[in-house]
Write a protein that holds these residues in place. Structure first.
Motif, PDB file in Angstrom:
ATOM      1  N   ALA A  76     -16.124 -16.131  12.581  1.00 51.31           N
ATOM      2  CA  ALA A  76     -15.067 -15.116  12.558  1.00 51.31           C
ATOM      3  C   ALA A  76     -14.344 -15.034  13.904  1.00 51.31           C
ATOM      4  O   ALA A  76     -13.103 -14.929  13.956  1.00 51.31           O
ATOM      5  CB  ALA A  76     -15.664 -13.757  12.197  1.00 51.31           C
ATOM      6  N   SER A  77     -15.088 -15.101  14.994  1.00 48.84           N
ATOM      7  CA  SER A  77     -14.480 -15.003  16.323  1.00 48.84           C
ATOM      8  C   SER A  77     -13.591 -16.212  16.612  1.00 48.84           C
ATOM      9  O   SER A  77     -12.505 -16.068  17.196  1.00 48.84           O
ATOM     10  CB  SER A  77     -15.568 -14.890  17.394  1.00 48.84           C
ATOM     11  N   GLY A  78     -14.032 -17.393  16.208  1.00 47.30           N
ATOM     12  CA  GLY A  78     -13.228 -18.597  16.418  1.00 47.30           C
ATOM     13  C   GLY A  78     -11.917 -18.542  15.656  1.00 47.30           C
ATOM     14  O   GLY A  78     -10.849 -18.893  16.187  1.00 47.30           O
ATOM     15  N   ILE A  79     -11.977 -18.082  14.398  1.00 46.13           N
ATOM     16  CA  ILE A  79     -10.760 -17.942  13.590  1.00 46.13           C
ATOM     17  C   ILE A  79      -9.828 -16.914  14.206  1.00 46.13           C
ATOM     18  O   ILE A  79      -8.618 -17.139  14.340  1.00 46.13           O
ATOM     19  CB  ILE A  79     -11.129 -17.549  12.145  1.00 46.13           C
ATOM     20  N   ILE A 109     -21.997 -19.915  19.401  1.00 44.62           N
ATOM     21  CA  ILE A 109     -21.047 -20.669  20.215  1.00 44.62           C
ATOM     22  C   ILE A 109     -20.622 -21.943  19.487  1.00 44.62           C
ATOM     23  O   ILE A 109     -19.433 -22.311  19.485  1.00 44.62           O
ATOM     24  CB  ILE A 109     -21.670 -21.001  21.585  1.00 44.62           C
ATOM     25  N   TYR A 110     -21.580 -22.607  18.859  1.00 43.09           N
ATOM     26  CA  TYR A 110     -21.283 -23.831  18.104  1.00 43.09           C
ATOM     27  C   TYR A 110     -20.243 -23.552  17.012  1.00 43.09           C
ATOM     28  O   TYR A 110     -19.221 -24.241  16.902  1.00 43.09           O
ATOM     29  CB  TYR A 110     -22.584 -24.364  17.497  1.00 43.09           C
ATOM     30  N   ASN A 111     -20.480 -22.524  16.202  1.00 40.07           N
ATOM     31  CA  ASN A 111     -19.553 -22.188  15.127  1.00 40.07           C
ATOM     32  C   ASN A 111     -18.215 -21.679  15.655  1.00 40.07           C
ATOM     33  O   ASN A 111     -17.165 -21.948  15.073  1.00 40.07           O
ATOM     34  CB  ASN A 111     -20.176 -21.140  14.202  1.00 40.07           C
ATOM     35  N   LEU A 112     -18.256 -20.920  16.752  1.00 41.05           N
ATOM     36  CA  LEU A 112     -17.015 -20.400  17.327  1.00 41.05           C
ATOM     37  C   LEU A 112     -16.099 -21.548  17.743  1.00 41.05           C
ATOM     38  O   LEU A 112     -14.893 -21.538  17.432  1.00 41.05           O
ATOM     39  CB  LEU A 112     -17.347 -19.511  18.528  1.00 41.05           C
ATOM     40  N   ILE A 113     -16.644 -22.528  18.437  1.00 43.62           N
ATOM     41  CA  ILE A 113     -15.826 -23.653  18.920  1.00 43.62           C
ATOM     42  C   ILE A 113     -15.245 -24.437  17.745  1.00 43.62           C
ATOM     43  O   ILE A 113     -14.043 -24.745  17.713  1.00 43.62           O
ATOM     44  CB  ILE A 113     -16.657 -24.561  19.839  1.00 43.62           C
ATOM     45  N   LEU A 114     -16.089 -24.771  16.757  1.00 48.34           N
ATOM     46  CA  LEU A 114     -15.608 -25.573  15.631  1.00 48.34           C
ATOM     47  C   LEU A 114     -14.615 -24.795  14.768  1.00 48.34           C
ATOM     48  O   LEU A 114     -13.621 -25.359  14.292  1.00 48.34           O
ATOM     49  CB  LEU A 114     -16.787 -26.044  14.780  1.00 48.34           C
ATOM     50  N   ALA A 115     -14.859 -23.503  14.558  1.00 50.54           N
ATOM     51  CA  ALA A 115     -13.927 -22.689  13.772  1.00 50.54           C
ATOM     52  C   ALA A 115     -12.589 -22.555  14.503  1.00 50.54           C
ATOM     53  O   ALA A 115     -11.522 -22.618  13.876  1.00 50.54           O
ATOM     54  CB  ALA A 115     -14.532 -21.308  13.499  1.00 50.54           C
TER      55      ALA A 115
END
Length: 419
Positions: free
Chosen positions: A238-241, A166-172
């Motif tokens: 990948a999901s955030g992008i 979740i952390y990486n998804l939001i920032l990405a």
């Protein structure tokens, strides 16, 4: 000797090492060495990323078991360096339980690196790698702005969200939104290269590589957990992008490449890795050693690829070099090899492949996605193989010198009649 307190004190050191980013085998090795130095008759150590279990038998025949649950880990290589030095001291001098606790608390109480330095390090790393991957001056400006956003938003989010996906998804997602918006107003010529540089701030490929190493060394559970945890973080990126692309409309991508100027490649990756070294809280001359390691690692890759244009072969050769470099520097500077390895290996990390993999999926170019997925896996395996090769050679050299490289249960059991 208060053996129960000693078991607890030594376990405190192991727990702190794991929380600071030490590899699984390093924590196990350090614990085995410390317990052996105090003359315990038998000792079993079991370490995975979220748990440490220790059972020992004291010279008086008392069986002691302690378990620790590890909630979170990070990268604080300055503290890891001092914890490693403390474990060496414990093995050499066997302090009593009170002195052990005093020295442990002294290490833990070391002042942390300022948030300003950490933020500047992140911004430097992300911006430099944008240039490394072929970005121009406008791209570097956008990357700097996005990195600043990641520093500020990440600091706020990190206190509220412990799930790496979740952390990486939001920032990405936020990063890709800013980059696409900047491109649409004419700021930034290569949005894909900007995002690739930013991904290097979030990518967790080293965890995958260390997990593969653990699996190859038959540490199946810890290896699988490291791989799954890293893949969870990568899936978030990948999901955030992908989410940002789908909401704002797809953008053009030129395909994987690095800066056409070899000198700029070497300079930008060196600066970027120096930034990442500081971000990992490496301090003093070790930061310089990380920069030198990154420069030479990428230089080896370029030389091997020019001689034999095969990505896997060049990756294996470069990873062999960086692993050997870290091993030698750890002996010279009396510090964990991971301090010199982690930042120096960053030029080989497949962050760009992750971006183009997701770009291919979103644009329905599945052949492109499959190709980059193949190269991503090939790169991770190549780095892991390089590390394994150096590990085997290092163990052989140490054994030839009559020294133990990695200590395990078989090398630590002491019979009572030998005492």
């Amino acid at each position: 000797m208060n053996y129960e307190k000693l078991v607890q004190g030594i376990l405190n050191i192991g727990e702190a090492m794991l929380q600071c980013g030490a590899e699984i085998f390093r924590v196990e090795d350090s614990l085995y060495r410390m317990y052996k130095s105090y003359g315990f008759v038998k000792y079993d150590v079991y370490v995975i990323p979220s748990n440490i279990q220790v059972t020992v038998e004291s010279p008086e025949g008392e069986i002691l078991t302690q378990i620790r649950h590890i909630e979170s880990t990070g990268a604080d290589y300055d503290r890891l360096n001092y914890l490693n030095a403390l474990s060496r001291y414990v093995c050499a001098y066997n302090p009593d339980d009170k002195e052990l606790v005093r020295r442990y608390k002294k290490v833990i109480a070391r002042p942390d690196q300022s948030e300003l330095i950490t933020g500047i390090a992140q911004i430097t790393g992300g911006t430099a790698f944008t240039v490394f991957f072929g970005g121009d001056m406008q791209d570097a400006v956008v990357a700097l702005i996005v990195c600043l956003m990641i520093v500020l938003a990440g600091r706020w989010l990190g206190k509220r969200e412990g799930n790496p996906m979740i952390y990486n998804l939001i920032l990405a997602f936020l990063s890709e939104v800013v980059i696409i918006s900047a491109a649409r107003i004419g700021l930034g010529d290569h949005p894909d290269r900007i995002m690739i540089g930013i991904i290097m701030l979030l990518v967790s490929a080293l965890g995958v590589i260390n997990g593969i190493r653990d699996v190859m060394q038959r540490n199946f559970i810890s290896g699988a957990l490291e791989v799954m945890n890293s893949m969870l973080g990568a899936f978030g990126i990948a999901s955030g992008i992908a989410l940002a692309m789908l909401l704002m409309g797809n953008i053009s991508a030129e395909g994987f490449d690095v800066n056409k100027n070899t000198v700029i490649q070497l300079i930008s990756c060196t600066i970027g890795c120096i930034g990442y070294a500081s971000w990992f809280k490496i301090r003093g001359k070790k930061i310089l050693y990380s920069g030198v390691g990154a420069f030479l690692t990428w230089g080896i890759y370029l030389l091997v690829y020019a001689w034999y244009p095969n990505n896997f072969s060049a990756i294996v050769a470069a990873s062999c070099f960086v692993a050997g470099y870290a091993f030698i520097m750890s002996r010279i500077d009396h510090a964990p090899s991971t301090v010199f390895l982690t930042a120096s290996v960053f030029p080989l990390m497949p962050g760009a492949r992750l971006y183009y993999l997701m770009y291919g999926v979103v644009s329905r170019n599945f052949s492109m996605a499959a190709e980059h997925a193949r190269v991503l896996l090939e790169t991770c395996l190549g780095i892991a193989f390089g590390f394994i090769i150096v590990d085997v050679i290092s163990r052989s050299i140490m054994r030839a010198q009559g020294k133990e490289y990695h200590m395990g249960k078989k090398s630590t059991v002491i019979k009572k009649d030998e005492k």
